[in-house]
Write an enzyme that holds these catalytic residues in place. Structure first.
Site, PDB file in Angstrom:
ATOM      1  N   SER A  46       4.169  -3.257   8.240  1.00  0.00           N
ATOM      2  CA  SER A  46       5.041  -4.438   8.148  1.00  0.00           C
ATOM      3  C   SER A  46       6.344  -4.197   8.899  1.00  0.00           C
ATOM      4  O   SER A  46       7.073  -5.144   9.208  1.00  0.00           O
ATOM      5  CB  SER A  46       5.331  -4.773   6.687  1.00  0.00           C
ATOM      6  OG  SER A  46       5.765  -3.627   5.984  1.00  0.00           O
ATOM      7  N   ASP A  84       1.006   3.797   6.577  1.00  0.00           N
ATOM      8  CA  ASP A  84      -0.012   2.912   7.142  1.00  0.00           C
ATOM      9  C   ASP A  84      -0.520   3.447   8.471  1.00  0.00           C
ATOM     10  O   ASP A  84       0.270   3.857   9.331  1.00  0.00           O
ATOM     11  CB  ASP A  84       0.617   1.541   7.437  1.00  0.00           C
ATOM     12  CG  ASP A  84       0.191   0.480   6.444  1.00  0.00           C
ATOM     13  OD1 ASP A  84      -0.873   0.636   5.808  1.00  0.00           O
ATOM     14  OD2 ASP A  84       0.943  -0.497   6.307  1.00  0.00           O
ATOM     15  N   LYS A 112      -2.992   4.766   4.595  1.00  0.00           N
ATOM     16  CA  LYS A 112      -3.609   3.489   4.190  1.00  0.00           C
ATOM     17  C   LYS A 112      -4.308   2.855   5.388  1.00  0.00           C
ATOM     18  O   LYS A 112      -3.739   2.841   6.493  1.00  0.00           O
ATOM     19  CB  LYS A 112      -2.558   2.532   3.613  1.00  0.00           C
ATOM     20  CG  LYS A 112      -3.151   1.164   3.231  1.00  0.00           C
ATOM     21  CD  LYS A 112      -2.239   0.384   2.301  1.00  0.00           C
ATOM     22  CE  LYS A 112      -1.113  -0.337   2.984  1.00  0.00           C
ATOM     23  NZ  LYS A 112      -1.517  -1.331   4.016  1.00  0.00           N
ATOM     24  N   GLU A 114      -6.935  -0.609   6.544  1.00  0.00           N
ATOM     25  CA  GLU A 114      -7.337  -1.967   6.150  1.00  0.00           C
ATOM     26  C   GLU A 114      -8.802  -2.203   6.483  1.00  0.00           C
ATOM     27  O   GLU A 114      -9.221  -1.968   7.629  1.00  0.00           O
ATOM     28  CB  GLU A 114      -6.499  -3.006   6.918  1.00  0.00           C
ATOM     29  CG  GLU A 114      -5.023  -2.932   6.630  1.00  0.00           C
ATOM     30  CD  GLU A 114      -4.222  -3.992   7.381  1.00  0.00           C
ATOM     31  OE1 GLU A 114      -4.829  -4.853   8.072  1.00  0.00           O
ATOM     32  OE2 GLU A 114      -2.986  -3.956   7.270  1.00  0.00           O
ATOM     33  N   GLU A 181      -4.276  -7.686  -1.336  1.00  0.00           N
ATOM     34  CA  GLU A 181      -3.214  -8.576  -0.844  1.00  0.00           C
ATOM     35  C   GLU A 181      -3.688 -10.029  -0.821  1.00  0.00           C
ATOM     36  O   GLU A 181      -4.738 -10.341  -0.236  1.00  0.00           O
ATOM     37  CB  GLU A 181      -2.784  -8.126   0.572  1.00  0.00           C
ATOM     38  CG  GLU A 181      -1.684  -9.001   1.158  1.00  0.00           C
ATOM     39  CD  GLU A 181      -0.982  -8.388   2.367  1.00  0.00           C
ATOM     40  OE1 GLU A 181      -1.242  -7.215   2.697  1.00  0.00           O
ATOM     41  OE2 GLU A 181      -0.175  -9.114   2.979  1.00  0.00           O
TER      42      GLU A 181
HETATM   43  O1  KIV Z   1       2.489  -3.071   5.812  1.00  0.00           O
HETATM   44  C1  KIV Z   1       2.783  -3.285   4.623  1.00  0.00           C
HETATM   45  O2  KIV Z   1       3.957  -3.354   4.231  1.00  0.00           O
HETATM   46  C2  KIV Z   1       1.683  -3.475   3.688  1.00  0.00           C
HETATM   47  C3  KIV Z   1       2.013  -4.028   2.336  1.00  0.00           C
HETATM   48  C4  KIV Z   1       2.265  -5.491   2.450  1.00  0.00           C
HETATM   49  C5  KIV Z   1       0.977  -3.735   1.324  1.00  0.00           C
HETATM   50  O3  KIV Z   1       0.564  -3.213   4.000  1.00  0.00           O
END
Ligand code: KIV
Length: 264
Positions: A46, A84, A112, A114, A181
């Site tokens: 994000s 991420d 993380k 997706e 989400e």
């Molecule tokens: O990138 C991010 O901040 C996210 C959150 C919204 C879970 O993946």
């Protein structure tokens, strides 16, 4: 408080204690969130939108993520640090291993990614090599061009059943945490009950095992936009640390998210 690990989060789920998570991208905010008592910090891609001003997360690179992970790591003592993996950095197993190594060496304790069951092999390969994985289902922003926009997912029954099956497959492959989400609250509840691992919701209702917010949303500083699922905790407190303490306490008491933050 002792250093928080994936085992601590699992224990919290088993004890029925809610997990509070927030994004951070630098040492100063990360330190404040740590002092407020947050359980986990996500260096989210994000950052492409809230720091860089891009209109999606797609332009974010692995170098961006490693840089911000190093910054956050310097501010944090106790919360679990999750980083991420950005768009196309885990398109195949080999890439995933090399790029996860960069984030773990930058200071992450978990990465993380997706997507659904297509990631099973990648997750197992990462976990076997010592990289804990948080999976992410529902609105997966890296797929915004396939999804046709930032839209609530899993409203139709087939898609909801598919998401439950994906969640179980990701857990079986070795994922130790799952972000959900923008899905209906009833689906957030069904997935959380179907899994042993903790679920962390953002716009997924109040029955997930924890909540996550983008820090700019929780502090009301996102550019002219407050998502339905978020709340401005700074407005209620006038102080950043107190705002995050309030967020944690509202999550732990089951007061956040409220009915107004939930998708049906
Ligand atoms: O990138 C991010 O901040 C996210 C959150 C919204 C879970 O993946």
């Amino acid at each position: 408080m002792a250093k928080i690990t994936t085992a601590s989060l699992l224990n919290m789920k088993q004890q029925g204690e809610k997990i509070s998570t927030i994004t951070a991208y630098d040492a100063s905010f990360a330190k404040l969130f740590d002092q407020a008592g947050i359980h986990a910090i996500l260096i989210g891609d994000s950052l492409g939108m809230v720091l860089q001003g891009q209109d999606s997360t797609l332009p974010v690179t692995i170098e961006d993520m490693a840089y911000h992970t190093r910054c956050v790591k310097r501010g944090v003592e106790e919360p679990l640090i999750i980083a991420d993996m950005p768009f196309m950095s885990y398109a195949n197993e080999e890439q995933a291993l090399a790029n996860a190594a960069l984030l773990m060496q930058a200071g992450a304790s978990m990465v993380k990614i997706e997507g659904g069951a297509w990631l099973n092999g990648t997750i197992t390969a990462l976990v076997e090599r010592g990289v804990p994985v948080c999976a992410h289902l529902g609105l997966t922003p890296q797929s915004v061009n396939i999804l046709g926009g930032f839209k609530v997912q899993g409203r139709d029954d087939n898609k909801a059943q598919q998401m439950i099956a994906d969640a179980k497959a990701l857990e079986a492959a070795g994922a130790q945490l799952l972000v959900l989400e923008c899905i209906p609250a009833s689906l957030g509840k069904a997935i959380s009950q179907a899994l042993t691992i903790p679920t962390i919701g953002i716009g997924a209702g109040k029955d997930t095992d924890g909540q996550i917010l983008v820090m700019h949303d929780a502090l009301g500083i996102a550019c002219n936009y407050m998502p339905k699922f978020s709340r401005n905790f700074l407005k209620d407190t006038g102080d950043i640390k107190k705002a995050i303490e309030l967020y944690i306490s509202e999550v732990s008491q089951g007061n956040f998210p409220g009915d107004e933050h939930i998708f049906k």
